[in-house]
Design a protein around this motif. Structure first.
Motif, PDB file in Angstrom:
ATOM      1  N   GLU A 147      -9.924  16.463  -5.504  1.00 55.01           N
ATOM      2  CA  GLU A 147      -8.643  16.492  -4.576  1.00 55.01           C
ATOM      3  C   GLU A 147      -7.579  15.480  -4.100  1.00 55.01           C
ATOM      4  OE1 GLU A 147      -7.798  20.016  -4.830  1.00 55.01           O
ATOM      5  OE2 GLU A 147     -10.068  20.614  -5.273  1.00 55.01           O
ATOM      6  N   ARG A 148      -6.682  15.737  -3.250  1.00 59.89           N
ATOM      7  CA  ARG A 148      -5.673  14.635  -3.027  1.00 59.89           C
ATOM      8  C   ARG A 148      -6.432  14.324  -1.982  1.00 59.89           C
ATOM      9  NH1 ARG A 148      -2.198  18.519  -5.034  1.00 59.89           N
ATOM     10  NH2 ARG A 148      -1.254  17.663  -6.450  1.00 59.89           N
ATOM     11  N   PHE A 149      -6.043  12.440  -1.460  1.00 61.91           N
ATOM     12  CA  PHE A 149      -6.436  12.127  -0.293  1.00 61.91           C
ATOM     13  C   PHE A 149      -7.819  12.712   0.143  1.00 61.91           C
ATOM     14  CE2 PHE A 149      -1.751  12.591   0.500  1.00 61.91           C
ATOM     15  CZ  PHE A 149      -1.433  11.075   0.188  1.00 61.91           C
ATOM     16  N   GLN A 150      -9.122  12.538  -0.315  1.00 66.12           N
ATOM     17  CA  GLN A 150     -10.381  12.791  -0.214  1.00 66.12           C
ATOM     18  C   GLN A 150     -10.470  11.724  -0.553  1.00 66.12           C
ATOM     19  OE1 GLN A 150     -11.588  15.496   1.614  1.00 66.12           O
ATOM     20  NE2 GLN A 150      -9.823  16.667   0.617  1.00 66.12           N
ATOM     21  N   GLN A 151     -11.459  10.675   0.415  1.00 61.79           N
ATOM     22  CA  GLN A 151     -12.190   9.579   0.110  1.00 61.79           C
ATOM     23  C   GLN A 151     -13.545   9.688   0.361  1.00 61.79           C
ATOM     24  OE1 GLN A 151     -10.095   5.885  -0.317  1.00 61.79           O
ATOM     25  NE2 GLN A 151      -8.963   6.498   1.114  1.00 61.79           N
ATOM     26  N   GLY A 152     -14.174   9.025   0.361  1.00 68.07           N
ATOM     27  CA  GLY A 152     -16.018   9.318   0.564  1.00 68.07           C
ATOM     28  C   GLY A 152     -15.813   8.527   2.129  1.00 68.07           C
ATOM     29  N   ARG A 176       0.942  -1.434  -0.255  1.00 64.05           N
ATOM     30  CA  ARG A 176       0.050  -0.382  -0.509  1.00 64.05           C
ATOM     31  C   ARG A 176       0.633   0.807  -0.424  1.00 64.05           C
ATOM     32  NH1 ARG A 176      -3.437  -2.570   3.487  1.00 64.05           N
ATOM     33  NH2 ARG A 176      -2.758  -1.507   5.509  1.00 64.05           N
ATOM     34  N   LEU A 177       1.932   1.027   0.653  1.00 60.55           N
ATOM     35  CA  LEU A 177       2.484   2.104   0.646  1.00 60.55           C
ATOM     36  C   LEU A 177       3.238   2.604  -0.262  1.00 60.55           C
ATOM     37  CD1 LEU A 177       4.779   2.243   4.357  1.00 60.55           C
ATOM     38  CD2 LEU A 177       3.416   3.832   4.036  1.00 60.55           C
ATOM     39  N   ASN A 178       4.167   1.534  -0.976  1.00 58.57           N
ATOM     40  CA  ASN A 178       4.961   1.643  -1.897  1.00 58.57           C
ATOM     41  C   ASN A 178       3.269   2.223  -3.666  1.00 58.57           C
ATOM     42  OD1 ASN A 178       6.929   1.204  -4.287  1.00 58.57           O
ATOM     43  ND2 ASN A 178       6.274  -0.640  -4.757  1.00 58.57           N
ATOM     44  N   GLY A 179       2.566   1.514  -3.324  1.00 59.72           N
ATOM     45  CA  GLY A 179       1.040   2.352  -4.471  1.00 59.72           C
ATOM     46  C   GLY A 179       1.262   3.764  -3.577  1.00 59.72           C
ATOM     47  N   MET A 180       1.012   4.276  -3.023  1.00 60.59           N
ATOM     48  CA  MET A 180       0.528   5.170  -2.246  1.00 60.59           C
ATOM     49  C   MET A 180       2.120   6.155  -3.038  1.00 60.59           C
ATOM     50  SD  MET A 180      -0.695   7.541   0.815  1.00 60.59           S
ATOM     51  CE  MET A 180       0.305   6.709   1.255  1.00 60.59           C
ATOM     52  N   LEU A 181       2.911   5.866  -3.127  1.00 58.51           N
ATOM     53  CA  LEU A 181       4.717   6.374  -3.150  1.00 58.51           C
ATOM     54  C   LEU A 181       4.036   6.560  -4.293  1.00 58.51           C
ATOM     55  CD1 LEU A 181       6.650   7.675  -1.716  1.00 58.51           C
ATOM     56  CD2 LEU A 181       8.077   5.729  -2.670  1.00 58.51           C
ATOM     57  N   GLY A 189      -6.589   7.786  -2.373  1.00 56.38           N
ATOM     58  CA  GLY A 189      -7.280   9.189  -2.068  1.00 56.38           C
ATOM     59  C   GLY A 189      -6.504  10.200  -3.491  1.00 56.38           C
ATOM     60  N   LEU A 190      -5.917   9.196  -4.245  1.00 54.62           N
ATOM     61  CA  LEU A 190      -4.754   9.968  -4.568  1.00 54.62           C
ATOM     62  C   LEU A 190      -5.321   9.480  -6.197  1.00 54.62           C
ATOM     63  CD1 LEU A 190      -1.217   9.096  -3.657  1.00 54.62           C
ATOM     64  CD2 LEU A 190      -2.294  11.587  -3.706  1.00 54.62           C
ATOM     65  N   GLY A 191      -6.151   8.737  -6.772  1.00 53.55           N
ATOM     66  CA  GLY A 191      -6.387   7.758  -8.396  1.00 53.55           C
ATOM     67  C   GLY A 191      -7.514   8.775  -8.523  1.00 53.55           C
ATOM     68  N   ARG A 220       1.951   6.716  -7.068  1.00 49.77           N
ATOM     69  CA  ARG A 220       0.630   7.531  -6.862  1.00 49.77           C
ATOM     70  C   ARG A 220       1.503   8.895  -7.120  1.00 49.77           C
ATOM     71  NH1 ARG A 220      -5.099   5.537  -7.140  1.00 49.77           N
ATOM     72  NH2 ARG A 220      -4.628   3.374  -7.539  1.00 49.77           N
ATOM     73  N   MET A 221       2.099   9.587  -5.396  1.00 47.53           N
ATOM     74  CA  MET A 221       2.284  10.761  -5.399  1.00 47.53           C
ATOM     75  C   MET A 221       3.699  10.885  -6.756  1.00 47.53           C
ATOM     76  SD  MET A 221       2.491  10.802  -1.912  1.00 47.53           S
ATOM     77  CE  MET A 221       3.754  11.241  -1.465  1.00 47.53           C
ATOM     78  N   LEU A 222       3.887  10.070  -7.237  1.00 46.90           N
ATOM     79  CA  LEU A 222       5.184  11.277  -7.983  1.00 46.90           C
ATOM     80  C   LEU A 222       4.498  10.971  -8.673  1.00 46.90           C
ATOM     81  CD1 LEU A 222       8.488   8.246  -7.291  1.00 46.90           C
ATOM     82  CD2 LEU A 222       7.438  10.394  -6.688  1.00 46.90           C
ATOM     83  N   GLU A 223       3.483  10.400  -9.573  1.00 42.04           N
ATOM     84  CA  GLU A 223       2.665  10.462 -10.945  1.00 42.04           C
ATOM     85  C   GLU A 223       1.876  11.745 -10.876  1.00 42.04           C
ATOM     86  OE1 GLU A 223       0.275   6.886 -11.776  1.00 42.04           O
ATOM     87  OE2 GLU A 223      -0.459   7.561 -13.639  1.00 42.04           O
ATOM     88  N   LEU A 224       1.287  11.996 -10.022  1.00 41.57           N
ATOM     89  CA  LEU A 224       0.653  12.928  -9.970  1.00 41.57           C
ATOM     90  C   LEU A 224       1.515  14.859 -10.498  1.00 41.57           C
ATOM     91  CD1 LEU A 224      -2.124  14.162  -9.705  1.00 41.57           C
ATOM     92  CD2 LEU A 224      -2.082  14.060  -6.906  1.00 41.57           C
TER      93      LEU A 224
END
Lengths: 380, 128
Positions: A328-333, A204-209, A344-346, A211-215
């Motif tokens: 927006e970043r890190f906004q989830q339902g 999860r951490l890796n995925g998040m990283l 919340g980056l997708g 996605r953040m880099l991608e964004l």
């Protein structure tokens, strides 16, 4: 504008020596003398550059003719300046009017001119056009404002990010700690379970990283897009195939509703598939078991060159007022990064990709659940 | 019976073949596929399908060449060939129809409509 009147009778009294006159006439600042009634009796040639008047044109004008009736100037500016200049000096920034009617800002210094008997002869005003200065100042203010906003945003971003990182990190710390403490006493099944948890959290951490880099890459314009003609129907089909595993796991059906054989857009195939994958995984994540996620594909208006894709789920829908902020970043339902792969980056990534191509995305609620609609310029 | 009918789709875009496959198989019809004109002609000869769906833009030969080759083959010339095209051009449509195509269907048409149109060309189909 009042008509010029002849200079007052006492003019000769003001005539300066020739060298002095040369000096004033050479000045880049605009120099204007007025009599005690604030009528202009002299202006230097700089007036032509600053105000568009020949100096002789303004002889007899009231000083008010240069700055009266301009929004932004105080009322009764002329008398106020005269009043304050007596016994000292008046300094300030005011607007003046050019001969062509245009208005511009000046820095003005007005001093009282006395004769040897300390009788007031009149006033001398020296002004500088500060248009450029004001423009730079405004630019600087804007930059400053943007910087402050960016700085606020950064602070907020870091605090949310730390929160998002902490959740999986806590899992990793806790499970590894238990493993270390238990040592050989942990049986094989427990050990496997805990290592599995640690692995999932680090994924999860890796995925998040990533996605953040991608964004960050997309936003800074560093992302390379390999554009080609892409069939949106094909991209949707591929994404559906990729998502089939997750859908089965959650007992959710994906229905690609009667799509056209081909909806051609020019885009990066992988990025477009990513948009579909993000939206589908989101929809599946919020879908109750036994429900259907449907994809409607077509055109906004046929023949108008805009493809439109709608992804509907039968989940709880988007909370009121969050239709915009979920992008927006890190906004989830539900604000928990634990129960799905998204952190919340997708949606932020989707929006950036679609914007890159001149498209867009919006969220809303249909009769049964959430509806995400995105558009892209299309060839057909 | 239409149930035993064999349809051959010749298109280089895999997603279109996939989509057609899903829908035809759902109706109990066999869909054979080919990604190039050359492969398509070979499969046509070998399978003698009941109907051929042919893309206009193939990677090797043009759709028109493929159509002409099909129509010149005495064993295959009676098989209805439906052209699939991304180009809504009347001229193009006329060229294919004159060369013996049974129909010229645009790829912007939705899949169910495509299937319905195709079924109407199947010999001895229930819908005929």
């Amino acid at each position: 504008m009042s008509s010029p009147t002849s200079p007052p009778g006492k003019t000769s009294k003001y005539l300066p020596p020739a060298w002095f006159r040369r000096a004033i006439e050479s000045a880049r600042e605009t120099v204007v003398f007025t009599d005690t009634g604030r009528r202009i009796i002299y202006a230097n040639p700089a007036l032509r550059v600053s105000h568009g008047y020949a100096p002789e044109e303004v002889i007899g004008f009231s000083s008010t003719d240069l700055f009266g009736d301009i929004p932004g100037n105080p009322d009764d500016l002329g008398p106020k300046i005269a009043e304050e200049a007596v016994g000292g000096v008046w300094r300030g920034e005011v607007y003046n009017r050019r001969k062509d009617g245009s208005v511009f800002p000046v820095r003005l210094t007005v001093s009282t001119v006395y004769d040897a008997d300390l009788d007031i002869l009149g006033y001398i005003g020296i002004s500088t056009d500060i248009t450029e200065e004001k423009r730079r100042e405004a630019e600087l203010n804007l930059t400053l404002k943007q910087l402050r906003k960016a700085s606020d945003f950064k602070g907020e971003f870091i605090s949310t990010l730390s929160h998002e990182i902490r959740t999986p990190l806590t899992s990793i710390r806790a499970f590894s700690n238990i493993l270390l403490t238990m040592g050989d006493r942990a049986d094989e099944a427990t050990r496997r379970e805990f290592i599995g948890q640690i692995h999932a959290a680090s994924e999860r951490l890796n995925g998040m990283l990533n996605r953040m880099l991608e964004l960050a890459k997309i936003e800074s314009g560093e992302m390379s897009f390999n554009d080609e003609v892409v069939n949106l129907t094909g991209a949707a089909l591929e994404a559906v195939a990729d998502m089939q595993g997750l859908a089965l796991e959650k007992n959710v059906a994906i229905d690609l509703c009667n799509p056209p054989l081909e909806v051609r857009v020019v885009a990066d195939r992988d990025r477009i598939r990513e948009v579909f994958l993000n939206l589908l995984s989101n929809a599946i994540k919020y879908s109750p078991p036994g429900s259907t996620v449907s994809i409607e594909l077509g055109w906004k208006e046929k023949g108008k060159g805009a493809a439109e894709v709608r992804i509907r789920d039968q989940g709880p829908g988007i909370p009121d007022g969050m239709e915009e902020t979920i992008f927006e970043r890190f906004q989830q339902g539900d604000r928990s990064g634990e129960n799905g792969h998204g952190v919340g980056l997708g949606l932020a990534i989707c929006r950036e990709i679609l914007r890159h191509y001149g498209g867009g995305i919006r969220a809303g609620n249909g009769p049964e659940g959430a509806v995400f609609t995105f558009t892209l310029p299309s060839l057909t | 019976m239409r149930k035993n009918a064999v349809i051959l789709a010749i298109d280089d875009e895999e997603s279109i073949l996939t989509l057609l496959g899903i829908h035809f198989r759902g109706l109990g019809l066999a869909l054979e596929t080919a990604g190039t004109g050359e492969e398509g002609l070979r499969k046509a000869k070998a399978l003698k399908p009941d109907l051929i769906l042919l893309d206009v833009a193939l990677p090797d030969i043009t759709g028109l060449d493929a159509l002409q080759a099909l129509k010149e083959d005495p064993e295959l010339k009676r098989i209805p060939v439906i052209i699939l095209s991304g180009y809504p051009l009347e001229e193009a449509s006329n060229v294919f129809l004159e060369a013996g195509a049974a129909d010229y269907i645009l790829k912007t048409v939705r899949i169910r409509q495509v299937i319905e149109d195709v079924l109407s060309y199947l010999p001895a189909g229930e819908n005929q």
